[in-house]
Every structure is written in structure tokens, then in C-alpha cells.
Design an enzyme around this catalytic site. Structure first.
Site, PDB file in Angstrom:
ATOM      1  N   ASP A   1       0.833  -1.201   0.000  1.00 35.76           N
ATOM      2  CA  ASP A   1       0.000   0.000   0.000  1.00 35.76           C
ATOM      3  C   ASP A   1       0.873   1.259   0.000  1.00 35.76           C
ATOM      4  O   ASP A   1       1.816   1.381   0.793  1.00 35.76           O
ATOM      5  CB  ASP A   1      -0.884  -0.007   1.248  1.00 35.76           C
ATOM      6  CG  ASP A   1      -2.088   0.900   1.140  1.00 35.76           C
ATOM      7  OD1 ASP A   1      -1.983   1.971   0.525  1.00 35.76           O
ATOM      8  OD2 ASP A   1      -3.142   0.539   1.686  1.00 35.76           O
TER       9      ASP A   1
ATOM     10  N   THR B   1      -7.004   4.016  -1.535  1.00 37.76           N
ATOM     11  CA  THR B   1      -6.695   2.614  -1.241  1.00 37.76           C
ATOM     12  C   THR B   1      -7.783   1.630  -1.653  1.00 37.76           C
ATOM     13  O   THR B   1      -7.532   0.703  -2.437  1.00 37.76           O
ATOM     14  CB  THR B   1      -6.406   2.455   0.262  1.00 37.76           C
ATOM     15  OG1 THR B   1      -5.267   3.239   0.593  1.00 37.76           O
ATOM     16  CG2 THR B   1      -6.150   0.999   0.629  1.00 37.76           C
TER      17      THR B   1
ATOM     18  N   ASN C   1     -12.773   5.414  -0.479  1.00 34.79           N
ATOM     19  CA  ASN C   1     -12.685   4.758   0.824  1.00 34.79           C
ATOM     20  C   ASN C   1     -13.966   4.949   1.622  1.00 34.79           C
ATOM     21  O   ASN C   1     -14.333   4.128   2.455  1.00 34.79           O
ATOM     22  CB  ASN C   1     -11.509   5.327   1.621  1.00 34.79           C
ATOM     23  CG  ASN C   1     -10.167   4.988   1.000  1.00 34.79           C
ATOM     24  OD1 ASN C   1     -10.048   4.062   0.215  1.00 34.79           O
ATOM     25  ND2 ASN C   1      -9.145   5.747   1.364  1.00 34.79           N
TER      26      ASN C   1
ATOM     27  N   TYR D   1      -9.283  -8.924   7.927  1.00 36.77           N
ATOM     28  CA  TYR D   1      -8.154  -8.006   8.027  1.00 36.77           C
ATOM     29  C   TYR D   1      -7.811  -7.682   9.482  1.00 36.77           C
ATOM     30  O   TYR D   1      -8.674  -7.385  10.301  1.00 36.77           O
ATOM     31  CB  TYR D   1      -8.450  -6.696   7.286  1.00 36.77           C
ATOM     32  CG  TYR D   1      -7.239  -5.782   7.284  1.00 36.77           C
ATOM     33  CD1 TYR D   1      -6.180  -6.030   6.412  1.00 36.77           C
ATOM     34  CD2 TYR D   1      -7.139  -4.730   8.175  1.00 36.77           C
ATOM     35  CE1 TYR D   1      -5.054  -5.233   6.427  1.00 36.77           C
ATOM     36  CE2 TYR D   1      -6.012  -3.934   8.200  1.00 36.77           C
ATOM     37  CZ  TYR D   1      -4.976  -4.188   7.326  1.00 36.77           C
ATOM     38  OH  TYR D   1      -3.846  -3.402   7.348  1.00 36.77           O
TER      39      TYR D   1
ATOM     40  N   ASP E   1       2.395   2.805   3.238  1.00 36.23           N
ATOM     41  CA  ASP E   1       1.340   3.809   3.208  1.00 36.23           C
ATOM     42  C   ASP E   1       1.192   4.492   4.562  1.00 36.23           C
ATOM     43  O   ASP E   1       1.081   5.722   4.647  1.00 36.23           O
ATOM     44  CB  ASP E   1       0.016   3.155   2.811  1.00 36.23           C
ATOM     45  CG  ASP E   1      -1.126   4.150   2.737  1.00 36.23           C
ATOM     46  OD1 ASP E   1      -1.148   4.956   1.791  1.00 36.23           O
ATOM     47  OD2 ASP E   1      -1.999   4.123   3.621  1.00 36.23           O
TER      48      ASP E   1
ATOM     49  N   HIS F   1       1.907   8.480   5.120  1.00 38.55           N
ATOM     50  CA  HIS F   1       0.902   9.424   5.614  1.00 38.55           C
ATOM     51  C   HIS F   1       1.415  10.183   6.834  1.00 38.55           C
ATOM     52  O   HIS F   1       1.296  11.402   6.930  1.00 38.55           O
ATOM     53  CB  HIS F   1      -0.375   8.689   6.012  1.00 38.55           C
ATOM     54  CG  HIS F   1      -1.328   8.453   4.888  1.00 38.55           C
ATOM     55  ND1 HIS F   1      -1.941   9.482   4.201  1.00 38.55           N
ATOM     56  CD2 HIS F   1      -1.787   7.308   4.332  1.00 38.55           C
ATOM     57  CE1 HIS F   1      -2.730   8.980   3.275  1.00 38.55           C
ATOM     58  NE2 HIS F   1      -2.656   7.663   3.328  1.00 38.55           N
TER      59      HIS F   1
ATOM     60  N   ASP G   1      -1.278   0.449  -4.808  1.00 37.57           N
ATOM     61  CA  ASP G   1      -2.556   1.035  -5.161  1.00 37.57           C
ATOM     62  C   ASP G   1      -2.448   2.487  -5.606  1.00 37.57           C
ATOM     63  O   ASP G   1      -3.260   2.979  -6.384  1.00 37.57           O
ATOM     64  CB  ASP G   1      -3.531   0.929  -3.991  1.00 37.57           C
ATOM     65  CG  ASP G   1      -2.909   1.376  -2.665  1.00 37.57           C
ATOM     66  OD1 ASP G   1      -1.691   1.644  -2.625  1.00 37.57           O
ATOM     67  OD2 ASP G   1      -3.636   1.440  -1.655  1.00 37.57           O
ATOM     68  N   HIS G   2      -1.434   3.192  -5.119  1.00 36.08           N
ATOM     69  CA  HIS G   2      -1.271   4.613  -5.412  1.00 36.08           C
ATOM     70  C   HIS G   2       0.090   5.063  -4.905  1.00 36.08           C
ATOM     71  O   HIS G   2       0.814   4.299  -4.257  1.00 36.08           O
ATOM     72  CB  HIS G   2      -2.371   5.440  -4.730  1.00 36.08           C
ATOM     73  CG  HIS G   2      -2.487   5.191  -3.255  1.00 36.08           C
ATOM     74  ND1 HIS G   2      -1.540   5.606  -2.338  1.00 36.08           N
ATOM     75  CD2 HIS G   2      -3.429   4.539  -2.529  1.00 36.08           C
ATOM     76  CE1 HIS G   2      -1.881   5.229  -1.130  1.00 36.08           C
ATOM     77  NE2 HIS G   2      -3.028   4.558  -1.213  1.00 36.08           N
TER      78      HIS G   2
END
Length: 422
Positions: free
Chosen positions: A48, A84, A105, A169, A205, A209, A251-252
Site C-alpha cells: 500500500d 486505497t 474509501n 483483516y 502507506d 501518511h 494502489d497509489h
């Protein structure tokens, strides 16, 4: 690890310190059809937020070496918005978010009068929110066992077909444990062994952030994932399976945003006449009364705020495939900040998270994702240009010899050039 879990909780609303369900779920009675025993294997891995340049920027030695023996892209283009959940689901359906329905999201569905949120476990597990046929469903429909060690929607029963092996998850497993689980799956008897495995790593990720894409913490997270990939490949190679292929994606990307000067959401729509979904790099406005759309749009345009653009959704740039959705989940009016600006939360957040994504990936290069692949199916030493992530689905389907008979947005010919001739 506890600090990382706290970051994930603060950013996404996951109950990071709640008791995690670490159970492996298995669908009883599922087996590979005997005629599929000789099929290849694909391990689809997502890191991610692993920006397209991170491997080189931070010298991810394992990924650079492995992709040099296979295929590497100069950058994979995420679907819009470059967030995401929509992009993970695009990767496994071959559909744009506006097509598969997971448009962000968090989003409002006016037909349900309900708001989907990635932090709501009940919603995440509810297959009725998801369209399309994920790769694991395609595999299982064709008599090929699949497994998922986390992926968006893998906990649900999209199209009535969950992966044979899957987990809900959580963040309890170390990366070493994740490697062990994949190895255990591949050591199962041939009839029970999954040929498609999805695997997810959140670290890059989260740190991107929290600290920004240029921070040493983000660099450390890149190395952490890179080390896990190196171990995974080494352990799988010991099993002697003849045709194991790895597809490493993200994803990004990530951008250092202007969190010190957030844009306030216009007061004009901050009332009960509108449902406003603020994704920080995109604000979607649903008017509860359709007659309010035009006058509000005109007023917002009239304000001429230099920090963001105002669009009627039906006039949004066609190239982003984000104008219409069958369930009207996109909204009526879109407010798009000029990167690196972001919309602020209300009430204002006590913490500032400098890393952001969600922007137009074709205008903001930092949004580009990673694509690398290696294994017997792939041509060695091949570097390809940028491409949209909708094309990963037909690539994996082709490797596994799975027929795609339903409509998708991806095309097999785009990445077909990366595969060796039969």
C-alpha cells in the site's frame, strides 16, 4: 508495531487495539479440478502506498534485482480517485471504481441512504456493496483454488464466491508470519493448493501518511517490505514448484501535502440539505433536493476559489472515468483541490498527516503506483512504460488460463507483451 497500529487507527478508523480475529477461514469441500493441477501459480502482492519511484529512491535491493530479471514499469496509473479501497478493488476486478461501485474509501449511496466507510467492518464484509467478479471468484468458478492474506473485499462473498482460504483483516501478523502462511499454502496437497494468492502489506502507506514520502520512517518501511519480499521468494523457491509467478503492485503513490493551510469545506453545503463526503483530496456533494444542484454549483463557481476547482459530476474530465455510477455514489458536485492542497476536516484534526494521495494521477506524478513482475511467465529484463491498473486483472487471468467472459474495462493486449510466447 503498536505505534504503527495506532497510525493505522488514526488514519483510517480501524479498531487497531480491539481483539483481532486471526482465524484462517476455509470454504469446505473446495479442491482444484484434476485437469487444473498443472496450472501456473500467481502470487499477487500489494504494498500500500508504494510510490512508483520508491524502489529506486530508497534502494529496495530485492525488488530491484527481482524485477530486473522480469518486468518493471516506469509507473502504473491508478484509477481515480487514487485511494486505497477503490484501487485495490480495481486491481482484482479490472474495472474502474465507477464501474465496480467502490468509488472511494468512503462514499454515500443515495439509494440505500447509507454511507460506506472502510473502517466499518460490517460494511466491508457486506458483499452487496461490491460489483464485478474478483480474481479469486474467477479462479474458483473455473475450478482453481485461491487464497487471500488480506485484500479489499476478500472477506466478503462477492458474487457468492469468497477465496477458499482467507483471513479477516488485522495487523497482528508479522511479515515473517505472512511469508510462513504463503509457504504453508503452497505446501498443501496438490488438490488443495491455491494457484492464486493475494498478499497485502500496509507499512509504506502508513508511514508515508504520518511522516511524508521523503521521511526516514517511510524509507525504513520500504526496506521492511523489500526484506519480506526477498524472504518470500527465497522460501517459495525452496518448494521446487515449477511455475510460480510474482506480481508486485501498489494502489497509489504519495505526495507531501500542504497540511498547514487546509481548505475549509464551503459553508454553503454544510447543512442538512446536502451529504458531503470529504476525502481531503476530493469533496463529493450530494444534493438531497435535485433542484439545488444547479444554483449551488453556480454559487460555488462564482466564489472562484483559487485552491480548488468545482465540477458538475457529469462534466468531470472524461479521461478519469468518474462521471457516472449506476448507484449514483459519486455525487452531484465535485470539489477538487489543486495539489498539494487538501480540504480540512471539521472539526479540525489535532494531528497533521503530511502524506496524501487521491489526486488526478495523470496530472500529479507522485500518485503513480508500482508494477513489477517476475517468474517463468514473464519476459526477462523488460521495462515498460506507464499503463492503467485496470489491465492487471486480464494479465493474471491470462497467466492462469482463466477465461474472462464478462465485461471489464481492462484489456489483455496491454500487458500481453510482458509475457513469454506460449
Amino acid at each position: 508495531m503498536r505505534k504503527l497500529l495506532g497510525i493505522i487507527f488514526l488514519l483510517y478508523g480501524y479498531p487497531a487495539f480491539a481483539q483481532a480475529d486471526t482465524t484462517q477461514y476455509r470454504v469446505a469441500g473446495r479442491k482444484n479440478l484434476p485437469e487444473n493441477y498443472g496450472r501456473p501459480y500467481v502470487i499477487l502482492i500489494s504494498a500500500d502506498g508504494f510510490r512508483y519511484d520508491y524502489a529506486t529512491k530508497y534502494n529496495a535491493v530485492n525488488l530491484l534485482k527481482l524485477s530486473a530479471g522480469g518486468v518493471a514499469s516506469k509507473g502504473m496509473i491508478p484509477s481515480y480517485p487514487s485511494n486505497t479501497f477503490p484501487n485495490h478493488y480495481t486491481l482484482v476486478t479490472g474495472m474502474y471504481p465507477s464501474t465496480h461501485g467502490l468509488v472511494d474509501n468512503s462514499f454515500y449511496d443515495p439509494h440505500r441512504d447509507a454511507t460506506y466507510n472502510m473502517g466499518n467492518k460490517a460494511m466491508v464484509n457486506d458483499s452487496s456493496w461490491y460489483g464485478g467478479l474478483p480474481l479469486w471468484g474467477l479462479a474458483e468458478k473455473n475450478g482453481l483454488v485461491s487464497a487471500s492474506l488480506f485484500w479489499v473485499a476478500s472477506e466478503s462473498r462477492v458474487a457468492g464466491i469468497p477465496p477458499t482460504y482467507h483471513y479477516k483483516y488485522h495487523n497482528e501478523f508479522s511479515n515473517d508470519r505472512k511469508v510462513e502462511i504463503v509457504k504453508e499454502w503452497l505446501q498443501l496437497p496438490e488438490a488443495e493448493r491455491p494457484h492464486l494468492i493475494t498478499l497485502y502489506f500496509p507499512e509504506v502507506d502508513s508511514q508515508g501518511h504520518y511522516y511524508g514520502p521523503d521521511a526516514r520512517e517511510t524509507e525504513a518501511a520500504v526496506h521492511q517490505v523489500d526484506e519480506a519480499i526477498g524472504k518470500l521468494v527465497a522460501e517459495v523457491s525452496k518448494l521446487g514448484l515449477p511455475d510460480v509467478n510474482f506480481v508486485f503492485v501498489s494502489d497509489h503513490g504519495m505526495l507531501l501535502s500542504d497540511v498547514d493551510h487546509p481548505i475549509p469545506v464551503p459553508e454553503l453545503v454544510s447543512n442538512r440539505k446536502f451529504v458531503v463526503i470529504n476525502s481531503y483530496s476530493l469533496v463529493r456533494i450530494h444534493a438531497l433536493n435535485p433542484e439545488q444542484v444547479r444554483p449551488v454549483y453556480r454559487q460555488l463557481k462564482k466564489e472562484r476559489n483559487k485552491d480548488y476547482k468545482v465540477y458538475l459530476t457529469r462534466h468531470f474530465p472524461k479521461r478519469l472515468h468518474f462521471r457516472t455510477n449506476a448507484d449514483d455514489r459519486i455525487g452531484d458536485i465535485l470539489l477538487v483541490p489543486r495539489a498539494p492542497k487538501v480540504f480540512g476536516s471539521n472539526p479540525p484534526s489535532k494531528r497533521k498527516y503530511p502524506g496524501a494521495h487521491g489526486y488526478d494521477p495523470k496530472k500529479v506524478p507522485e500518485m503513480k503506483a508500482t508494477f513489477m513482475a517476475w517468474g517463468p511467465a514473464f519476459k526477462p529484463g523488460k521495462v515498460i512504460g506507464t499503463f492503467e491498473n485496470i489491465h492487471v486483472y486480464p494479465l493474471v487471468a491470462k497467466i492462469l488460463d482463466l477465461p474472462v467472459t464478462h465485461l471489464i474495462d481492462g484489456r489483455s493486449k496491454v500487458l500481453g507483451k510482458t509475457l513469454k510466447s506460449p
